[in-house]
Scaffold this active site. Structure first.
Site, PDB file in Angstrom:
ATOM      1  N   GLY A 147     -45.593 -39.663  10.980  1.00 19.99           N
ATOM      2  CA  GLY A 147     -46.543 -38.328  10.718  1.00 19.99           C
ATOM      3  C   GLY A 147     -45.633 -37.250  11.456  1.00 19.99           C
ATOM      4  N   GLN A 155     -56.384 -30.457   7.027  1.00 19.39           N
ATOM      5  CA  GLN A 155     -56.671 -29.414   6.029  1.00 19.39           C
ATOM      6  C   GLN A 155     -56.268 -28.131   6.692  1.00 19.39           C
ATOM      7  OE1 GLN A 155     -60.679 -30.038   4.742  1.00 19.39           O
ATOM      8  NE2 GLN A 155     -60.262 -31.778   3.312  1.00 19.39           N
ATOM      9  N   GLY A 156     -57.165 -27.652   7.539  1.00 20.43           N
ATOM     10  CA  GLY A 156     -57.204 -26.068   8.140  1.00 20.43           C
ATOM     11  C   GLY A 156     -55.897 -25.721   8.422  1.00 20.43           C
ATOM     12  N   GLY A 157     -55.013 -26.220   9.332  1.00 14.90           N
ATOM     13  CA  GLY A 157     -53.684 -25.621   9.660  1.00 14.90           C
ATOM     14  C   GLY A 157     -53.216 -26.025  11.059  1.00 14.90           C
ATOM     15  N   GLU A 200     -60.989 -20.624  12.814  1.00  9.77           N
ATOM     16  CA  GLU A 200     -61.634 -21.887  13.030  1.00  9.77           C
ATOM     17  C   GLU A 200     -62.524 -21.761  14.425  1.00  9.77           C
ATOM     18  OE1 GLU A 200     -59.403 -25.124  10.453  1.00  9.77           O
ATOM     19  OE2 GLU A 200     -58.627 -24.990  12.569  1.00  9.77           O
ATOM     20  N   ASP A 245     -53.329 -48.783  16.942  1.00 12.89           N
ATOM     21  CA  ASP A 245     -52.254 -49.781  17.233  1.00 12.89           C
ATOM     22  C   ASP A 245     -51.311 -49.479  18.319  1.00 12.89           C
ATOM     23  OD1 ASP A 245     -53.479 -50.595  15.153  1.00 12.89           O
ATOM     24  OD2 ASP A 245     -51.535 -50.885  13.842  1.00 12.89           O
ATOM     25  N   HIS A 295     -66.064 -34.484  13.950  1.00 11.16           N
ATOM     26  CA  HIS A 295     -65.899 -33.415  12.969  1.00 11.16           C
ATOM     27  C   HIS A 295     -67.501 -33.261  12.641  1.00 11.16           C
ATOM     28  CE1 HIS A 295     -64.723 -30.227  10.470  1.00 11.16           C
ATOM     29  NE2 HIS A 295     -63.663 -30.166  10.877  1.00 11.16           N
ATOM     30  N   ARG A 328     -66.527 -27.553  18.239  1.00 15.42           N
ATOM     31  CA  ARG A 328     -66.990 -28.553  17.644  1.00 15.42           C
ATOM     32  C   ARG A 328     -67.848 -29.737  18.225  1.00 15.42           C
ATOM     33  NH1 ARG A 328     -61.281 -30.842  14.982  1.00 15.42           N
ATOM     34  NH2 ARG A 328     -61.253 -28.805  13.688  1.00 15.42           N
ATOM     35  N   HIS A 383     -63.353 -37.785  14.071  1.00 14.92           N
ATOM     36  CA  HIS A 383     -62.326 -37.023  13.332  1.00 14.92           C
ATOM     37  C   HIS A 383     -61.106 -37.173  14.306  1.00 14.92           C
ATOM     38  CE1 HIS A 383     -60.495 -33.889  11.224  1.00 14.92           C
ATOM     39  NE2 HIS A 383     -60.212 -33.129  12.461  1.00 14.92           N
ATOM     40  N   GLU A 397     -50.950 -37.857  18.335  1.00 14.94           N
ATOM     41  CA  GLU A 397     -52.518 -38.239  18.609  1.00 14.94           C
ATOM     42  C   GLU A 397     -52.919 -39.545  19.511  1.00 14.94           C
ATOM     43  OE1 GLU A 397     -55.120 -37.766  15.110  1.00 14.94           O
ATOM     44  OE2 GLU A 397     -56.783 -39.096  16.044  1.00 14.94           O
ATOM     45  N   ARG A 410     -60.968 -31.202  21.792  1.00 13.02           N
ATOM     46  CA  ARG A 410     -59.816 -30.749  21.182  1.00 13.02           C
ATOM     47  C   ARG A 410     -60.286 -29.604  20.371  1.00 13.02           C
ATOM     48  NH1 ARG A 410     -57.462 -30.845  16.108  1.00 13.02           N
ATOM     49  NH2 ARG A 410     -58.478 -32.313  15.480  1.00 13.02           N
ATOM     50  N   LEU A 442     -51.999 -30.917  15.283  1.00 10.58           N
ATOM     51  CA  LEU A 442     -50.396 -30.888  14.595  1.00 10.58           C
ATOM     52  C   LEU A 442     -49.537 -30.133  15.518  1.00 10.58           C
ATOM     53  CD1 LEU A 442     -51.426 -30.075  10.986  1.00 10.58           C
ATOM     54  CD2 LEU A 442     -50.486 -32.313  11.822  1.00 10.58           C
TER      55      LEU A 442
HETATM   56  P1  FAD Z   1     -50.132 -39.521  12.114  1.00 17.22           P
HETATM   57  O1  FAD Z   1     -49.798 -38.589  11.189  1.00 17.22           O
HETATM   58  O2  FAD Z   1     -51.534 -40.458  12.101  1.00 17.22           O
HETATM   59  O3  FAD Z   1     -49.322 -40.883  11.667  1.00 17.22           O
HETATM   60  C1  FAD Z   1     -49.318 -42.228  12.244  1.00 17.22           C
HETATM   61  C2  FAD Z   1     -48.075 -42.772  11.802  1.00 17.22           C
HETATM   62  O4  FAD Z   1     -47.995 -44.357  12.733  1.00 17.22           O
HETATM   63  C3  FAD Z   1     -48.116 -43.364  10.297  1.00 17.22           C
HETATM   64  O5  FAD Z   1     -46.938 -43.341   9.796  1.00 17.22           O
HETATM   65  C4  FAD Z   1     -48.629 -44.785  10.455  1.00 17.22           C
HETATM   66  O6  FAD Z   1     -48.345 -45.536   9.410  1.00 17.22           O
HETATM   67  C5  FAD Z   1     -47.972 -45.353  11.770  1.00 17.22           C
HETATM   68  N1  FAD Z   1     -48.541 -46.474  12.365  1.00 17.22           N
HETATM   69  C6  FAD Z   1     -49.676 -46.633  12.884  1.00 17.22           C
HETATM   70  N2  FAD Z   1     -50.017 -47.762  13.288  1.00 17.22           N
HETATM   71  C7  FAD Z   1     -48.609 -48.332  13.023  1.00 17.22           C
HETATM   72  C8  FAD Z   1     -48.148 -50.087  13.422  1.00 17.22           C
HETATM   73  N3  FAD Z   1     -48.801 -50.894  13.900  1.00 17.22           N
HETATM   74  N4  FAD Z   1     -46.819 -50.186  12.942  1.00 17.22           N
HETATM   75  C9  FAD Z   1     -46.004 -49.196  12.321  1.00 17.22           C
HETATM   76  N5  FAD Z   1     -46.631 -48.080  12.243  1.00 17.22           N
HETATM   77  C10 FAD Z   1     -47.863 -47.564  12.426  1.00 17.22           C
HETATM   78  N6  FAD Z   1     -55.146 -31.356  12.997  1.00 17.22           N
HETATM   79  C11 FAD Z   1     -54.815 -29.833  12.966  1.00 17.22           C
HETATM   80  O7  FAD Z   1     -54.085 -29.576  13.974  1.00 17.22           O
HETATM   81  N7  FAD Z   1     -54.978 -29.125  12.029  1.00 17.22           N
HETATM   82  C12 FAD Z   1     -55.878 -29.576  10.908  1.00 17.22           C
HETATM   83  O8  FAD Z   1     -55.878 -28.939  10.002  1.00 17.22           O
HETATM   84  C13 FAD Z   1     -56.306 -31.002  11.111  1.00 17.22           C
HETATM   85  N8  FAD Z   1     -56.963 -31.497   9.833  1.00 17.22           N
HETATM   86  C14 FAD Z   1     -57.234 -32.849  10.082  1.00 17.22           C
HETATM   87  C15 FAD Z   1     -57.756 -33.252   8.758  1.00 17.22           C
HETATM   88  C16 FAD Z   1     -58.210 -34.612   8.652  1.00 17.22           C
HETATM   89  C17 FAD Z   1     -58.903 -35.238   7.314  1.00 17.22           C
HETATM   90  C18 FAD Z   1     -57.869 -35.428   9.792  1.00 17.22           C
HETATM   91  C19 FAD Z   1     -58.034 -36.997   9.855  1.00 17.22           C
HETATM   92  C20 FAD Z   1     -57.093 -35.036  10.815  1.00 17.22           C
HETATM   93  C21 FAD Z   1     -56.906 -33.830  11.016  1.00 17.22           C
HETATM   94  N9  FAD Z   1     -56.257 -33.151  12.021  1.00 17.22           N
HETATM   95  C22 FAD Z   1     -55.700 -31.750  11.844  1.00 17.22           C
HETATM   96  C23 FAD Z   1     -55.501 -34.122  12.795  1.00 17.22           C
HETATM   97  C24 FAD Z   1     -54.072 -34.481  12.797  1.00 17.22           C
HETATM   98  O9  FAD Z   1     -53.980 -34.539  11.425  1.00 17.22           O
HETATM   99  C25 FAD Z   1     -53.676 -35.570  13.448  1.00 17.22           C
HETATM  100  O10 FAD Z   1     -53.987 -35.387  14.728  1.00 17.22           O
HETATM  101  C26 FAD Z   1     -52.247 -35.514  13.459  1.00 17.22           C
HETATM  102  O11 FAD Z   1     -51.493 -35.638  12.189  1.00 17.22           O
HETATM  103  C27 FAD Z   1     -51.406 -36.956  13.915  1.00 17.22           C
HETATM  104  O12 FAD Z   1     -50.289 -36.997  13.800  1.00 17.22           O
HETATM  105  P2  FAD Z   1     -49.228 -38.139  14.532  1.00 17.22           P
HETATM  106  O13 FAD Z   1     -47.982 -37.744  13.868  1.00 17.22           O
HETATM  107  O14 FAD Z   1     -49.831 -38.401  15.885  1.00 17.22           O
HETATM  108  O15 FAD Z   1     -49.914 -39.405  13.518  1.00 17.22           O
HETATM  109  C1  SIN Z   2     -60.214 -28.553   9.737  1.00 13.83           C
HETATM  110  O1  SIN Z   2     -59.572 -28.412   8.759  1.00 13.83           O
HETATM  111  O2  SIN Z   2     -61.352 -28.758  10.030  1.00 13.83           O
HETATM  112  C2  SIN Z   2     -59.527 -29.872  10.916  1.00 13.83           C
HETATM  113  C3  SIN Z   2     -58.771 -28.915  11.763  1.00 13.83           C
HETATM  114  C4  SIN Z   2     -58.549 -30.106  12.932  1.00 13.83           C
HETATM  115  O3  SIN Z   2     -59.044 -30.956  12.967  1.00 13.83           O
HETATM  116  O4  SIN Z   2     -57.696 -29.131  13.681  1.00 13.83           O
END
Ligand code: FAD
Ligand code: SIN
Length: 524
Positions: free
Chosen positions: A11, A44-46, A110, A213, A234, A281, A342, A366, A377, A383
């Site tokens: 991610g 979604q949001g940004g 937001e 995990d 959320h 939130r 969320h 995360e 948060r 992000l």
């Molecule tokens: P993730 O993007 O969740 O990636 C996790 C990675 O770890 C994946 O590749 C997965 O396959 C891998 N993984 C997990 N477990 C294992 C395992 N056991 N072995 C190998 N690989 C594994 N935040 C914002 O700032 N703005 C937004 O607009 C926003 N909108 C959101 C909307 C939704 C619907 C959701 C659910 C969240 C939103 N968030 C938003 C929160 C934000 O998207 C996340 O906090 C952020 O993307 C997390 O990124 P990350 O790189 O930590 O993990």
């Molecule tokens: C949203 O677009 O409402 C999600 C934004 C966030 O989780 O930061």
């Protein structure tokens, strides 16, 4: 298989780190399922950043700390927010097509933000960010991307052929679910970027693989985890019996959407908070929960139909199309919504260099508790945290590279005492049970009695799942169940330790907020 650096997660956090490290080293990135399976692609949001001339770092810092109910670590908040503009600049360089207006990038708003400061790509920011990061990673000869690998446990001194017992992390064991083979992936440095634990709850906006995990693996290996009781709900997830986890972005409220009682049409948020729909939130989610419980409702309405139809379609094209396919025209009628889990605010404790407690292990995104979010948060700060801490981890590894030893010989995964499961039903039953009691007993409003009920069930399930894990060959479902259960235990233990209501932890037994904010730190 040995690489210079192992990154668990593809991610925003994992790929940001990979791109910087690949300037000098060979990097392996593992993902569970497809490379786009994390939350990043769903955002979604940004992304929040101070980019407007009338905005200041100080205001973004203040908004973050107000939303976080004072539990944030100020130095982390400053560190992240002051690095935000350069993180956005890097994404622009990678080709993320942020919306712009005549004056520069378009900034939306937001809840909890005192200023317009959210850059976005329509209402599908995460997909654009994930695509740009993946493209750059795929084109980089120093990065190997390996999807469909489910990491089981971190490799530490205990797994060395010549047992050392040290906490030094050397990589991870991961399952290839197609062949059923478990392999040791070793490296000089390992970064956990495995996302949150949202799927511990029955209703969540998070993708299916968000089973905590990384948090569970780090805990088992010896890392402290912090503030796990701070689970964010959320306020506005679509209420639809078939489509269970579609988010309606907070930007809908930011651009004028109002929350209303579905029968009377009463706009209720001004009754709860002077910031109305744009309160942080936790406050909005609790207000909706209260309306639903008080009036026996299934959902409340989110209404933006008073805004011009072209404006709504232009700002929220993805949501508009999705709802239209379900028979809801958001330009003409309100959207039924409910709160859903969320975001995981707590996680593996890290410092400003993204270091964990264990040598050789960094973490970002995360799965961590960096001090940025505190008790709740602020929207669109997460992000941002992924970009800043993904980069911080990479920079720290580059800096101390010469001190990182090559991994010693590691023992192979031992399958000599397990057989194939003949009772997969146990996994499904336990998954369902966990997610139900977490929703009912450890949700938006808590009591000590409910938390104790949850703790009791976790104890029973620990025996059952432990026994199952000890006897049968691992599958991704079993790995996830074990981690999910581990995370519920951490959440409930943390919630029971906090004898106050603060931010996302709201308990009827301790409604007061203590004068001094303290982290809940669990030590393995
Ligand atoms: P993730 O993007 O969740 O990636 C996790 C990675 O770890 C994946 O590749 C997965 O396959 C891998 N993984 C997990 N477990 C294992 C395992 N056991 N072995 C190998 N690989 C594994 N935040 C914002 O700032 N703005 C937004 O607009 C926003 N909108 C959101 C909307 C939704 C619907 C959701 C659910 C969240 C939103 N968030 C938003 C929160 C934000 O998207 C996340 O906090 C952020 O993307 C997390 O990124 P990350 O790189 O930590 O993990
Ligand atoms: C949203 O677009 O409402 C999600 C934004 C966030 O989780 O930061």
């Amino acid at each position: 298989m040995t690489h210079d650096v192992l990154i668990i997660g593809s991610g925003a956090a994992g790929l940001t780190a990979a791109l910087t490290l690949a300037t000098r080293h060979k990097v392996l990135v593992l993902a569970k399922g497809p490379l786009t399976s994390g939350s990043t692609a769903w955002a979604q949001g940004g992304i929040a950043a101070v980019l407007d001339a009338g905005d200041t770092f100080e205001e973004h810092i203040r908004d973050t700390m107000v939303a976080g109910a004072g539990l944030n670590r100020r130095e982390t908040v400053e560190f992240v927010i002051e690095h935000a503009p350069e993180a956005i600049e890097r994404l622009v360089e990678l080709g993320v097509p942020f919306n712009s207006d005549g004056a520069g990038l378009h900034l939306t708003r937001e809840g909890g933000h005192s200023h317009r400061r959210i850059v976005h790509v329509n209402d599908a920011t995460g997909w654009a960010v994930q695509a740009a990061l993946l493209k750059a990673a795929e084109e980089n000869p120093n990065i190997t991307l390996l999807p469909d690998r489910s990491c089981i446990d971190l490799i530490t001194g205990r797994h060395e052929e010549r047992y050392s017992g040290s906490g030094r992390v050397w990589g991870a064991y991961a399952l290839d679910p197609v062949t059923g083979k478990v392999e040791a992936y070793t490296a000089r440095a390992t970064i956990l970027a495995s996302g949150g634990a949202g799927r511990v709850y029955q209703f969540s906006t998070a993708p299916r693989g968000a089973t905590g995990d990384g948090i569970a693996m780090a805990w088992r290996a010896g890392c402290r985890v912090s503030n796990m009781e701070m689970m964010q709900f959320h306020p506005t997830c679509l209420y639809n019996l078939d489509v269970k986890n579609f988010l309606i972005t907070e930007a809908v409220r930011g651009e004028g959407g109002q929350l209303k009682h579905p029968l009377t049409g009463h706009r209720f948020m001004p009754d709860y908070d002077e910031r109305a729909e744009l309160a942080p939130r936790d406050i909005v989610a609790r207000a909706i929960d209260e309306q639903i419980k008080r009036f026996g409702l299934d959902y409340v309405h989110l209404d933006i139909s008073h805004m011009p139809a072209e404006f709504v379609i232009e700002h929220f094209p993805t949501i508009y199309e999705k709802l239209l396919a379900l028979g809801i025209d958001m330009t003409k009628q309100p959207i039924p919504v409910v709160p859903a889990q969320h975001y995981t605010c707590g996680g593996v404790l890290i410092d400003l260099a993204a270091r964990t407690d264990l040598p050789g292990l960094w973490a970002a995104g995360e799965c961590t508790e960096s001090g940025l979010h505190g008790a709740n948060r602020l929207a669109s700060n997460s992000l941002l945290e992924c970009f800043v801490f993904g980069e911080a981890a990479a920079q720290d590894i580059l800096k101390c590279w010469d001190d990182l030893d090559a991994p010693p010989p590691i023992r192979e995964w031992d399958e000599s005492r397990v057989t194939d499961s003949d009772e997969e039903v146990v996994i499904k039953q336990n998954w369902t049970e966990i997610r139900r009691f977490m929703w009912n007993y450890v949700g938006i409003v808590r009591t000590t009695k409910r938390l104790e009920r949850a703790a009791h069930r976790i104890k029973l399930l620990n025996d059952e799942v432990g026994d199952y894990y000890g006897h049968f060959r691992v599958t991704t479902d079993l790995i996830e169940l074990r981690n999910l259960l581990q995370c519920t235990d951490l959440i409930v233990q943390s919630a029971l330790k906090r004898h106050e209501s603060r931010g996302l932890h709201y308990t009827l037994d301790y409604p007061q907020t203590d004068p001094v904010a303290k982290d809940t730190v669990l030590v393995p």
